[in-house]
Motif scaffolding. Structure first.
Motif: not given
Length: 341
Positions: A253-258, A292-309
């Motif tokens: 089996g494979v699991i992927v999480i955003s 991307a939303d600006s949660i931080s005053k320093k930068s904006r991030s338009g990236v999400e992560y998908l960990h896969s096992y």
């Protein structure tokens, strides 16, 4: 020159009885998996090892009329280079952090700890799912002190208001079979445990898109529980669900999480603990927006992560991308030509 003693051969023979659980198809030892199960005194593994006469004689001792297995001495064997190949040194060609002369990567003692890790959090995600007796601020159920409450929570529940959708429309239904696709509305951990008896060890792929953890307040898609311990609450929430997901997956089996930026590093360590670092496949980056939303005053991030096992990482199965008309690139299992994500 490869050195292999009698005891080494016997141990390898015992481990091969478990298929690819401890030794890959290519013959490589899954060192962390073996050590982790030894630390947990896995019943099947310990029984198989002690049933071998040579291992029994070498690593047991009678103390106060009780037979004792010299576990630490036995585990030390697995720290030697490449499972005893070439020489009897555990340091050659290995670089890494160690604790008490044990490599951290070989030990299950080094894990991510956090408040409430030994608890269960039901975590209803809307007003309909909230427990009317406790409201939204529900308690953490300690695995030892609240064992009865946890057992009751995880007991399979009756599915109600079941509907079947087909080409003719919507109909009332009183049963389903393994050919049906299920959409279950309700608390996710209760739903997962309710189908566990039927689907344990049968699920090929799990994709989770959980509520994200954010360091700072965000009006939507945030994990809102227990603000004083928001990160530990989120990790408890995830740990509870990862554990039942592992029971549902097949051996292949494979699991992927955003997840988002703030929680991804913590989630990676937690998944290493649950699924094993050796079964980690990849962290995929998804650029989900150009604004991307600006949660931080320093930068904006338009990236999400998908960990896969993978449940048992198979190096012969390659994950590759395939271009499609809209520019997406779903992952394919090249060997079996089946979509993984």
């Amino acid at each position: 020159m490869q050195i292999e003693t009698k005891i080494m051969k016997q141990v390898k023979n015992v481990l091969r009885q478990f298929g690819t659980k401890y030794i890959t198809e290519g013959g490589a030892l899954k060192r962390s998996t073996v050590i982790s199960d030894l630390d947990k005194y896995d019943h099947d593994l310990m029984t198989a090892l002690l049933s071998n006469q040579l291992i029994h004689d070498e690593y047991t001792e009678i103390i106060a009329n009780t037979e004792v297995f010299k576990l630490n001495q036995f585990i030390n064997m697995f720290e030697y280079k490449e499972f005893w190949e070439d020489s009897f040194t555990k340091y050659a060609n290995r670089i890494g952090l160690a604790s008490d002369n044990k490599f951290i990567s070989d030990s299950s003692d080094v894990v991510l700890n956090f408040p409430y890790k030994d608890t269960v959090l039901k975590a209803g995600m809307d007003k309909e799912d909230a427990d009317p007796d406790v409201g939204a601020d529900e308690p953490f159920l300690n695995e030892t002190l609240a064992h009865s409450e946890i057992s009751e929570l995880f007991e399979p529940k009756v599915l109600v208001n079941v509907k079947r959708y087909d080409k003719s429309g919507k109909h009332d239904a009183i049963s389903f079979d393994d050919q049906d696709n299920l959409i279950i509305k309700g608390n996710n951990i209760i739903a997962l445990y309710s189908i566990a008896n039927r689907y344990a060890g049968k699920v090929k792929l799990i994709y989770l898109d959980p509520p994200y953890y954010f360091d700072k307040t965000k009006p939507s898609d945030a994990f809102l529980y227990n603000s004083n311990f928001k990160l530990s609450a989120w990790l408890t929430f995830m740990k509870n669900r990862l554990e039942i997901c592992k029971k549902l997956l097949t051996e292949q089996g494979v699991i992927v999480i955003s997840t988002g930026e703030d929680g991804q590093a913590y989630l990676k360590l937690l998944m290493d603990e649950v699924f094993g670092h050796n079964n980690f496949v990849e962290t995929f980056l998804w650029r989900n927006t150009d604004n991307a939303d600006s949660i931080s005053k320093k930068s904006r991030s338009g990236v999400e992560y998908l960990h896969s096992y993978e449940m048992n990482k198979d190096l012969s199965v390659k994950w590759i991308g395939k271009n499609s008309e809209n520019g997406d690139a779903p992952l394919l299992n090249k060997v079996k030509s089946k979509m993984l994500v």
